[in-house]
Enzyme design. Structure first.
Site, PDB file in Angstrom:
ATOM      1  N   HIS A 130     -22.883  24.537  24.679  1.00 35.45           N
ATOM      2  CA  HIS A 130     -23.771  25.700  24.729  1.00 35.45           C
ATOM      3  C   HIS A 130     -23.025  26.879  24.078  1.00 35.45           C
ATOM      4  CE1 HIS A 130     -25.915  29.070  26.682  1.00 35.45           C
ATOM      5  NE2 HIS A 130     -26.885  28.217  26.952  1.00 35.45           N
ATOM      6  N   ASP A 207     -18.208  23.088  31.894  1.00 36.01           N
ATOM      7  CA  ASP A 207     -19.417  23.892  32.000  1.00 36.01           C
ATOM      8  C   ASP A 207     -20.409  23.116  32.868  1.00 36.01           C
ATOM      9  OD1 ASP A 207     -21.939  24.946  31.677  1.00 36.01           O
ATOM     10  OD2 ASP A 207     -21.768  25.277  29.525  1.00 36.01           O
ATOM     11  N   GLN A 210     -25.561  22.800  34.001  1.00 40.08           N
ATOM     12  CA  GLN A 210     -26.654  21.829  34.162  1.00 40.08           C
ATOM     13  C   GLN A 210     -26.263  20.653  35.051  1.00 40.08           C
ATOM     14  OE1 GLN A 210     -29.592  22.560  33.264  1.00 40.08           O
ATOM     15  NE2 GLN A 210     -29.221  24.190  31.776  1.00 40.08           N
ATOM     16  N   LYS A 233     -29.948  28.887  38.210  1.00 36.70           N
ATOM     17  CA  LYS A 233     -30.373  27.543  37.817  1.00 36.70           C
ATOM     18  C   LYS A 233     -30.334  26.589  39.010  1.00 36.70           C
ATOM     19  CE  LYS A 233     -28.432  28.024  33.153  1.00 36.70           C
ATOM     20  NZ  LYS A 233     -29.572  28.242  32.268  1.00 36.70           N
ATOM     21  N   CYS A 373     -29.718  27.535  22.724  1.00 33.86           N
ATOM     22  CA  CYS A 373     -28.328  28.010  22.618  1.00 33.86           C
ATOM     23  C   CYS A 373     -27.377  26.907  22.170  1.00 33.86           C
ATOM     24  CB  CYS A 373     -27.842  28.636  23.930  1.00 33.86           C
ATOM     25  SG  CYS A 373     -28.758  30.086  24.425  1.00 33.86           S
TER      26      CYS A 373
HETATM   27  C1  LIG Z   1     -25.014  24.084  29.595  1.00 32.76           C
HETATM   28  C2  LIG Z   1     -25.179  25.559  29.759  1.00 32.76           C
HETATM   29  N1  LIG Z   1     -24.103  26.351  29.704  1.00 32.76           N
HETATM   30  C3  LIG Z   1     -24.191  27.675  29.864  1.00 32.76           C
HETATM   31  C4  LIG Z   1     -25.393  28.280  30.090  1.00 32.76           C
HETATM   32  C5  LIG Z   1     -25.437  29.765  30.236  1.00 32.76           C
HETATM   33  O1  LIG Z   1     -25.881  30.125  31.497  1.00 32.76           O
HETATM   34  P1  LIG Z   1     -26.122  31.672  31.809  1.00 32.76           P
HETATM   35  O2  LIG Z   1     -27.163  32.140  30.835  1.00 32.76           O
HETATM   36  O3  LIG Z   1     -26.598  31.685  33.223  1.00 32.76           O
HETATM   37  O4  LIG Z   1     -24.821  32.367  31.612  1.00 32.76           O
HETATM   38  C6  LIG Z   1     -26.557  27.499  30.160  1.00 32.76           C
HETATM   39  C7  LIG Z   1     -27.888  28.073  30.400  1.00 32.76           C
HETATM   40  O5  LIG Z   1     -28.592  28.587  29.598  1.00 32.76           O
HETATM   41  C8  LIG Z   1     -26.437  26.106  29.985  1.00 32.76           C
HETATM   42  O6  LIG Z   1     -27.515  25.318  30.016  1.00 32.76           O
END
Ligand SMILES: Cc1ncc(COP(=O)(O)O)c(C=O)c1O
Length: 415
Positions: A130, A207, A210, A233, A373
């Site tokens: 991401h 990370d 998910q 989430k 993203c």
């Molecule tokens: C795999 C992953 N990493 C990071 C993020 C970033 O999360 P946040 O926008 O809550 O910082 C997301 C969500 O959009 C994600 O799906």
């Protein structure tokens, strides 16, 4: 019936906790399939936030009065609850509350990376990262002269582990890898990657944005040095994320932000730092959100994380099967019958994902369209964007059927 007694989720009962799911658009009840972006918030969590403001609101760690003491205890205890949720035996000292996963990534990149990385170091990522991790490490690498390398994603949407073994070397200082891909749904072998990283004296950052909301995650079983996730989430509120870090590493790290709360002693010349985790929580922290996140952990644990995982997996497999029946739908990530998280990204031939998403919106079906993203991954997939349906505890097979039928409407429209 309590969920604990049954193998499957009592979805109808659960849905009562989410009044937002009763909303209708154009006479159609909303089908909310954008859970990988943000999940809905159940009544007990909403109540916890309201109750906090009604009964306990005060700044933490600053007042000797009763309200401040109660708020402080609840806020501190919330760290322990989150630690328990992910199996961190170091309890609150290993749990830093941040704003979101992105801030947790930045915290480590700045507080550790900026000080520790140099031109001889490498940061190993995956092609399915991401932007929260990819852009962050890329920029820190630019500032420090370090190099970013990327573990290849194979045609089937899984990591090329031979390539991982090849590029994680003694030059690697950090391996930063997404646990479950928010685009492909791939479940990466993070504990194997942790072993490889540790064999080369590298740290591993997982990370978990998910994974933590959707399946049992035990940081110590994985042997992650760092792990990040977001409250919004996982049935919690927005405005709170978590950084887990092994205590001995967090202890050695410099602070990320400076100011009140994070100090022990301040003079005109210098300052010393507070104990963990407060050293990393400068200023008035995310008090209501933290307390509500602990409630979300209770809520999910009460349902059972294994049960949640199974429910989402079944919905994702069912969706894949339905979509693949149609010759004009391309799905991405692991194929039917292979392990994946509770999401499916796809494209309908000759219809841009944005158009598809807005047509589905006419039937009150909420999905995500875009690059999620993961722009470099989409470049590799050869498409600018994809549509994504992602599931949570309250979704049903009937909702998947509505998705499939709304896709059919779009097909007719563009025929
Ligand atoms: C795999 C992953 N990493 C990071 C993020 C970033 O999360 P946040 O926008 O809550 O910082 C997301 C969500 O959009 C994600 O799906």
């Amino acid at each position: 019936m309590g969920h604990a007694e049954s193998e499957v989720l009592d979805v109808e009962r659960l849905r009562e906790d989410f009044p937002i799911l009763q909303r209708e658009f154009g006479g159609e009840q909303v089908v909310y399939l954008d859970n990988a972006a943000t999940t809905q918030t159940p009544e007990p969590v909403v109540e916890t936030i309201a109750d906090y403001y009604r009964t306990t609101n005060a700044n933490v760690h600053r007042g000797l009065h009763q309200l401040s003491q109660e708020a402080s205890v609840a806020y501190e205890d919330a760290h322990d609850r989150v630690a328990e949720f992910i199996g961190a035996s170091g309890e609150r000292e290993e749990i830093v509350f941040t704003k979101n996963t992105t801030e947790s990534e930045n915290l480590v990149a700045y507080a550790w990376g900026l000080n520790e990385l140099g031109p001889e170091d490498e940061v190993v990522l995956t092609e399915m990262e991401h932007h929260a991790s990819l852009v962050t490490w890329q920029q820190i690498a630019k500032k420090t002269g370090a190099t970013c390398r990327y573990i290849r994603v194979d045609e089937d949407g899984t990591l090329d582990m031979d390539h991982a073994r090849e590029i994680i070397t003694d030059d690697t200082a950090m391996v930063s890898v997404v646990h479950v891909s928010n685009t492909l749904g791939t479940v990466n072998p993070v504990s194997e990657l942790a072993d490889i990283a540790h064999d080369h004296d590298s740290y591993i950052f997982v990370d978990g944005a998910q994974s933590v909301p959707n399946r049992p995650v035990d940081v110590e079983a994985i042997d992650a040095d760092f792990l990040a996730f977001s409250g919004h989430k996982m049935a919690g509120p927005t405005g709170i994320g978590v950084l887990y870090g092994k205590k001995h590493i967090l202890e050695e790290m410099e602070p990320y932000l400076y100011g009140g709360e994070m100090i022990k002693k301040v003079t005109f010349e210098d300052a010393s730092w507070n104990d963990l985790p407060w050293k990393f929580e400068a200023g008035t922290p995310v008090i209501a959100q933290g307390i509500a996140l602990a409630e979300a952990c209770d809520y999910l644990d009460n349902i059972g994380m294994e049960r949640i995982q199974r429910h989402e997996e079944q919905l994702a497999q069912y969706t894949l099967e339905q979509l693949r029946e149609e010759g004009d739908v391309e799905t991405y990530g692991p194929s039917v019958g292979t392990e994946r998280g509770g999401l499916v990204s796809f494209n309908l031939d000759s219809v841009h994902a944005h158009d598809l998403s807005s047509i589905l919106n006419d039937s009150a079906v909420a999905i995500r369209a875009g690059d999620h993203c993961t722009q470099p991954l989409h470049d590799k997939m050869g498409v600018p964007a994809s549509a994504r349906a992602s599931f949570y505890i309250y979704n049903t097979r009937e909702e998947v059927d509505k998705l499939v039928s709304a896709i059919d409407d779009a097909r007719q429209l563009f025929a």
